[in-house]
Design an enzyme around this catalytic site. Sequence first.
Site, PDB file in Angstrom:
ATOM      1  NE  ARG A   1      -6.492  -2.107   1.485  1.00 42.67           N
ATOM      2  CZ  ARG A   1      -7.788  -1.473   1.823  1.00 42.67           C
ATOM      3  NH1 ARG A   1      -8.310  -1.216   0.634  1.00 42.67           N
ATOM      4  NH2 ARG A   1      -7.974  -1.037   3.132  1.00 42.67           N
TER       5      ARG A   1
ATOM      6  CD  GLN B   1      -1.135  -0.219   3.713  1.00 50.20           C
ATOM      7  OE1 GLN B   1      -1.321   0.721   4.311  1.00 50.20           O
ATOM      8  NE2 GLN B   1      -1.616  -1.446   3.984  1.00 50.20           N
TER       9      GLN B   1
ATOM     10  CD  GLU C   1       1.375   4.554   7.816  1.00 50.25           C
ATOM     11  OE1 GLU C   1       0.290   4.694   7.899  1.00 50.25           O
ATOM     12  OE2 GLU C   1       2.209   3.377   7.611  1.00 50.25           O
TER      13      GLU C   1
ATOM     14  CG  HIS D   1       4.263   1.152   3.459  1.00 52.22           C
ATOM     15  ND1 HIS D   1       3.654   2.380   2.867  1.00 52.22           N
ATOM     16  CD2 HIS D   1       3.323   0.639   4.534  1.00 52.22           C
ATOM     17  CE1 HIS D   1       2.485   2.516   3.576  1.00 52.22           C
ATOM     18  NE2 HIS D   1       2.334   1.789   4.748  1.00 52.22           N
TER      19      HIS D   1
ATOM     20  CG  HIS E   1      -0.771   5.727   3.368  1.00 46.18           C
ATOM     21  ND1 HIS E   1      -1.955   5.032   3.378  1.00 46.18           N
ATOM     22  CD2 HIS E   1      -0.074   5.437   4.178  1.00 46.18           C
ATOM     23  CE1 HIS E   1      -1.583   3.802   4.187  1.00 46.18           C
ATOM     24  NE2 HIS E   1      -0.500   4.403   4.746  1.00 46.18           N
TER      25      HIS E   1
END
Length: 409
Positions: free
Chosen positions: A283, A98, A135, A264, A100
């Site tokens: 994804r 995935q 993140e 990642h 982001h």
Amino acid sequence: MQRLKNRVRPYAWGSRTTIAALLGREVPAPHPEAELWFGAHPGDPSSIVYDDGTEQSLLDVLAGDPVGQLGSAVAERWGERLPFLLKVLAAEEPLSLQAHPSADQAAEGWAREEKAGIPREAGNRNYPDPTAKPELLCALTEFHALAGFRDPARTVELLRAIETPALAPYVELLAGEPDGEGLRALFTTWITLPQPAIDALVPDLLDACVTHVKEHGEFELECRTVLELGERYPGDSGVLAALLLNRLVLEPGEAIFLPAGNLHTYLHGTGVEVLANSDNVLRGGLTPKHVDVPELLRVLDFGFADMHVCTGEPAGPRRVYRTEAPEFELSRIEWADGEPRGEVKLEGGAPRIVVCVDGGVRVESVDGRALDLTRGGSMWLPAADPDVVLTPTDDGHVRVFAATVGSAR
């Protein structure tokens, strides 16, 4: 300061022991438990637990007093929205491959899906939130991950070490253009291969990896990972894509920051994750969930480098993990078994969530209020609260994490 009651996400890749043990519940849990959320995401907000036992959603608390709870600067920038989300993540099996989106990509994608009328809870929704999702993952146990594209020259060495006739054309594709464009070309080729081509290529790749592992070759760890993914996700093009990523083993206290566009997957282990308050995921494979390859390709960053692993900036027992993300900052506060029990101050003026993952700690404000946290316990500190001091309450190993907004706020 108030205690928090938090939500568990029961994804299939989760552990039946880790989160249950952290919360003092019966082990094993009836079903896999993957993430424990601390924060105010609309999908699973925490609740404030008052002294009389009543509860109130943190979302409602923020809406009722955004300036007092978040501080004027945070409220001016993010409104009633707590900009960060804190999690304990327990991966027993690999997560999906995935990435982001950036802030601009998230806002555009969210508006596009809203206009199309896709329900925000729909399985094919890519953008349930209009915000970015950078993140940071800090390991609690040994933590295994694939993150970021490896230097293409090094990847060519890996591919040649396990080369088979079926793999050769793809090796030369990257060798002829060992840069970001070459990575884009090879990844795009692999992720869009017709299923018959994948079914023909992957078995040869797995055979070559078995041979490399038996010979204890230079890329044994990478090959073992490909074999594990190939067993769990047969016929999945994500197994091929895994060959292009940095293979990481984090020790407790080590962390990686994943900005927008970083491809990642987390493989195994337990960690504390702090992220922007968003659930946007694009994804590319290794999952039975919705995969949108064209949208993933729109957000991917094909830059490459060794992933930077950090241990935080030291400040006594406290280590601070600073990143470029304005939404969050994580601190780890730790006292080793038998170590001197010095206190640690956390400054007021900003919203914080504090979580105890080992031992026990007393959190006391300068106005005399105090709250004890034991393993699995957590608390909300609004911006209006004064400074607090953390003091361990036992002589064993004590480990606490505190999340707040980024220093650049």
